[in-house]
Enzyme design. Structure first.
Site, PDB file in Angstrom:
ATOM      1  N   CYS A   1       0.841  -1.201   0.000  1.00 47.06           N
ATOM      2  CA  CYS A   1       0.000   0.000   0.000  1.00 47.06           C
ATOM      3  C   CYS A   1       0.878   1.255   0.000  1.00 47.06           C
ATOM      4  O   CYS A   1       0.594   2.227  -0.712  1.00 47.06           O
ATOM      5  CB  CYS A   1      -0.920   0.020   1.223  1.00 47.06           C
ATOM      6  SG  CYS A   1      -2.031  -1.399   1.323  1.00 47.06           S
TER       7      CYS A   1
ATOM      8  N   ASP B   1      21.966  10.944  35.228  1.00 47.89           N
ATOM      9  CA  ASP B   1      20.717  10.356  34.753  1.00 47.89           C
ATOM     10  C   ASP B   1      21.006   8.905  34.353  1.00 47.89           C
ATOM     11  O   ASP B   1      22.140   8.568  33.996  1.00 47.89           O
ATOM     12  CB  ASP B   1      20.202  11.154  33.559  1.00 47.89           C
ATOM     13  CG  ASP B   1      18.938  10.545  32.965  1.00 47.89           C
ATOM     14  OD1 ASP B   1      18.000  10.282  33.730  1.00 47.89           O
ATOM     15  OD2 ASP B   1      18.919  10.328  31.745  1.00 47.89           O
TER      16      ASP B   1
END
Length: 972
Positions: free
Chosen positions: A78, A654
């Protein structure tokens, strides 16, 4: 031939129009019919990509850009069907089609594009009217401003795409005026540049086509860049810190200048603001100095090399001539020759020598007198003032003795022509050696510039031609041969090879590149041949950005430099006052002949107190330190950050993307209803397919690896730090952490054992709820970086307190921390809570460095004393940080902190030496040791000492080029 009319954006004046006209004239099969600042009309038989890429590369926008959400596409066939239809149209320049979105640029109208997609059997859908806005920002001066605005714009109906100090791109249902109001109330300014339809995925009417925005007013003349970028000027005539202060004062007085940094070591000025460039240059020239624009790195480099070589040759020539006269005269006096006017013969002979010395002063020494006269006209005093007064006084006194010896007692009829000649010679040779040493301080920047090749091999129609770099535009296909340097940033489209990226990242190991991987300008191809598509050229390449950051950092000033500037601003006038007081003291209270002692003492004070060393102390160390950091793969935003980093005692890390690879993978599943494992992953991936969160990407990749088809979703909502929700296949889904489940009354107590099992593996458990009931847990693991353990141990050995800060569950965080030897863990923190944790540590008296890579780390990075961003992180994180690590290694954090301490120590050594030199030298020159020694310090020795002080400062600063980080202990 097809005639096409296209709108133009950001084309502000006729210079822009002419640039576009000239570029189009080089394109084959495209004929320009008409062009103005708003649109152009061309006649063409070929597709549009080359036209679009050419104009975009010049910095302008052309045509229309649509992002239409589509549905009904079930497979790759498609997608290929739509791509085939679009490729056959001449009014489409670029397109990118997925099963959910059509991203199309060209001259095609939105309605025509919609009709084409519908005609192929698919649907164009959207939710409530959402727009993609691009704004130009002003008033943001640093990463903290970016973080502040990011926090304000973090709202449910605003999705920040990109943000930095100059640009903002958002997708939102608000109007452009609403966004501008938010930015304005925060204290900044925003101007809308472009507005496009934004993608959405639910069935609702298509939003109306946006109205064209008014074009900006034409620019009357070139202006200096706004805050965030800088215009660089090459300066001439600077000799000391007083000159720096004078130039900065002159530039700051120009209307429209926001700030300026003058670098004495580099003889450059970086200027921020909206002032006319010519007005700034005129202001500098009116202040008695020279200035010229540095248009690009190569031109600047060539011009600086020419200036350095010419300066060195001139100084050597003048020093040779001066010493050729001064040395014999001094030898005559030392070895018993008479330097006293006691006869007509001596009067005539010394008169001839006096005239020769005068010729020397107006040739070899003329710059000292010209510059001191300019300084006098501008009501200031510089190093040249001191030298001119000292040498001039010695010559005038000597000539007065020659012309009228009877006015002086016999003991005072001594001439000092050799002092004038020797002082000029010694100071000039000192300047020559200083210039030679100073030219080495920017070797790191020069090496970066050398990385940029001047040509590239362009592949067009199967033919390879070598073209100058200026001819390369975005979208071109380039060939990279073995041993060659990458010319521009791009992505590989064919071939594979290993590239040496150590010059940009500091990483010694070559990196394997294959189709789809990015290549950076300046890196070196070791083997194999690559074809790659040019994406970022000119000043947009990573190399160009690094060079710009290094240059700006080298011209910045830490707090210590501002202290030195303050002292320098009053130093020369103070020395002149001291010299006058010294002369008066010797004249009234000194032994006979008082006039001789007065002359020698005052002249020596003027000569020895030159502030060259004081002015060079800080900029030399900063220039070398920032350059050495760049060689280690560390980009430093400004020198103030280095001074802050030298005092850091706590490093906050972090977890995701910093301690870990930032490439999470699904490793485990737990199911609590009738779903199969494949169905669990399929639902979760269908919900997360539009998200950019690393955990979402891991789930989607897991589904792709299992070749599972994804369902369309609707009502998608993101809850920062918690999870997401939406509808998939008519089922209401919630995906997130335990806190998110509890907030939505989802019972999860029966899954605690499975949760703990996954968390104990160091993985992140993510709950999936289906129609109000817990459906399962997906375990996602992000592997630790290979060097995280050794880097953490290294920082701890440096005496740093290492803290891990993460939004992950406390159990998962504790497992990761235990593997790394980190005892201080803060987990389960929402994005806005990271900044609060930094504040809490600071309230405890800690000096904090925050290390992160995500957009949610930006506020914490900005709030910490020093923010350190991983180079692989987001632009927002990099903008908010003061340090950026180009290589993906936490050892870069330790390297940055060690180098900052070494640089600050070097600055203090230079300043201490300069201060001590003047503190001791001036009293000795004034004669405080005369009661003990019975002699005064010779002006000649003072001149030699002054030259030596500058050379010492420059040489000490260059020691930083030899800096090597402490041994990095690798994990066994």
């Amino acid at each position: 031939m097809n005639t096409i009319t296209l709108p133009l954006t950001n084309v502000r004046c006729m210079r822009c129009v002419n640039k576009i006209r000239d570029a189009i004239s080089l394109l084959p099969a495209i004929q320009l019919i008409d062009i103005n600042t708003e649109q152009l009309t061309v006649s063409t038989e070929s597709p549009l990509p080359s036209l679009f890429d050419t104009i975009t590369a010049l910095g302008y926008q052309v045509g229309y850009h649509y992002q239409l959400p589509i549905s009904g596409l079930s497979c790759g066939r498609c997608v290929a069907k739509i791509e085939q239809a679009l490729s056959e149209r001449h009014d489409i320049a670029h397109f990118n089609i997925s099963k959910q979105l059509a991203d199309v640029s060209g001259s095609i109208s939105k309605q025509a594009l919609t009709d084409l997609i519908i005609g192929l059997g698919y649907q164009v859908v959207t939710s409530q009217i959402q727009y993609h806005y691009n704004f130009t920002l002003t008033g943001l001066s640093c990463g903290k401003c970016v973080a502040k605005l990011t926090t304000v714009l973090t709202q449910d109906n605003i999705d920040i795409i990109t943000i930095d100090k100059n640009n903002l791109s958002v997708t939102t249902s608000l109007t452009a005026d609403d966004i501008i109001t938010i930015v304005t109330t925060t204290g900044y300014q925003a101007v809308l540049t472009t507005k496009d339809q934004a993608p959405d995925v639910t069935n609702n009417p298509i939003a109306p086509e946006p109205e064209p925005e008014p074009e900006p007013e034409p620019e009357p003349e070139p202006i200096i860049a706004s805050q965030g970028t800088a215009t660089q000027l090459l300066l001439s005539g600077l000799t000391c810190a007083s000159c720096v202060a004078s130039v900065e004062k002159a530039i700051k007085a120009v209307e429209g200048v926001d700030s300026v940094n003058v670098n004495l070591a580099e003889r450059t000025a970086l200027i921020y603001g909206q002032a006319s460039l010519q007005t700034v240059i005129t202001a500098i020239e009116n202040a008695g100095y020279g200035a010229e624009q540095s248009e690009d790195d190569q031109t600047r480099r060539i011009r600086q090399q020419q200036q350095n070589q010419q300066t060195f040759k001139t100084h050597i020539r003048n020093a040779t001539v001066s010493l050729a006269l001064g040395v014999p005269l001094m030898a005559w006096g030392i070895f018993g020759g008479s330097m006293v006017i006691d006869s007509t013969t001596s009067q005539i002979s010394w008169g001839v020598i006096g005239l020769i010395t005068l010729a020397l002063l107006v040739t070899a020494g003329k710059d000292f007198y010209i510059n001191s006269w300019k300084a006098f006209l501008h009501h200031r005093a510089t190093m040249d003032t001191l030298v001119a007064l000292g040498t001039g006084a010695a010559w005038l006194f000597s000539m007065a003795v020659v012309i009228a010896p009877d006015l002086f007692p016999l003991a005072a009829r001594h001439v000092y022509f050799e002092a004038s000649a020797m002082i000029i010679g010694l100071i000039t040779i000192g300047h020559a050696l200083e210039a030679r040493a100073r030219s080495r301080t920017s070797k790191a920047l020069e090496r970066l510039i050398d990385l940029q090749p001047q040509t590239a091999i362009v592949v067009e129609n199967g033919q390879e031609t070598e073209q100058p770099l200026s001819a390369v535009v975005a979208g071109m296909t380039l060939r990279l041969k073995p041993g060659a340097k990458v010319a521009v940033d791009g992505s590989v489209i064919d071939g594979n090879s290993y590239l040496d990226e150590s010059m940009l990242t500091g990483e010694p190991l070559a990196v394997h590149k294959k189709i789809g991987d990015h290549v950076r300008a300046g890196t070196i191809n070791q083997q194999g041949s690559l074809l790659f598509k040019a994406e970022h050229i000119g000043t947009d390449t990573m190399l160009a950005r690094i060079i710009q950051l290094v240059r700006q950092a080298q011209s910045s000033k830490p707090a210590l430099a501002r202290l030195a500037d303050t002292i320098s601003s009053i130093f020369v006038p103070s020395v002149m006052i001291i010299a006058i007081l010294t002369a008066m003291a010797w004249f009234y209270f000194g032994p006979q002949p008082a006039s001789v002692y007065m002359l020698v003492a005052a002249t020596t004070v003027l000569i020895i107190a030159c502030p060259c060393a004081l002015g060079l102390a800080t900029p030399m160390s900063v220039t070398v330190g920032v350059g050495r950091a760049a060689e280690l793969g560390i980009l430093i935003k400004d020198a103030e950050a280095m001074q802050q980093a030298a005092g850091i005692d706590t490093v906050v890390l972090d977890k995701t993307g910093t301690l870990t690879e930032g490439k999470p993978q699904v490793i485990d599943y737990k199911i609590y209803n009738t779903l199969t494992r494949e169905q669990l992953v399929q639902l979760a991936a269908s919900l997360e397919q539009s998200s950019e969160h690393p955990l979402a990407n891991a789930i989607v990749q897991s589904a792709q690896q299992q070749q599972l088809d994804l369902y369309p979703h609707s009502d998608f909502m993101t809850y920062s730090g918690l999870g997401v929700s939406g509808t998939v296949d008519q089922q209401q889904l919630l995906l997130g952490n335990a806190k998110f489940m509890n907030q939505n009354n989802i019972k999860i107590t029966h899954a605690e054992t499975d949760f703990d099992f996954i968390a104990n593996q160091g993985a992140t458990p993510v709950y999936l709820a289906q129609n109000g009931l817990l459906a399962g847990i997906i375990g996602i693991s992000d592997p630790l970086r290979k060097d995280s353990f050794s880097a953490v141990k290294r920082m701890q050995k440096m005496g740093l307190n290492v803290v891990m800060l993460t939004g992950d569950s406390i159990k998962t965080a504790q497992v990761i921390a235990a593997k790394l030897g980190i005892t201080d863990v803060v987990a389960d923190v929402l994005p806005d809570g990271k900044a609060a944790q930094i504040t809490l540590l600071q309230q405890q008296g800690k000096r904090v460095a925050m290390v992160g890579d995500g957009i949610n780390d930006a506020p914490a990075l900005a709030l910490a004393e020093v923010g350190i961003a991983m180079g692989s992180g987001t632009d927002v994180a990099i903008e908010s940080a003061q340090f950026t690590l180009m290589r993906h290694s936490l050892h870069g954090v330790a390297d940055a902190l060690e180098l900052s301490k070494a640089t600050l120590r070097n600055i203090k050594e230079n300043l201490f030496g300069a201060f001590i030199y003047n503190t001791l030298g001036i009293p000795i020159a004034a004669g405080v040791l005369f009661p003990l020694t019975g002699t005064l310090l010779s002006p000649v020795i003072a001149g030699a000492a002054m030259a030596l002080s500058s050379i010492t400062v420059v040489s000490n600063a260059n020691r930083l080029r030899l800096f090597k980080p402490s041994q990095q202990h690798q994990e066994k």
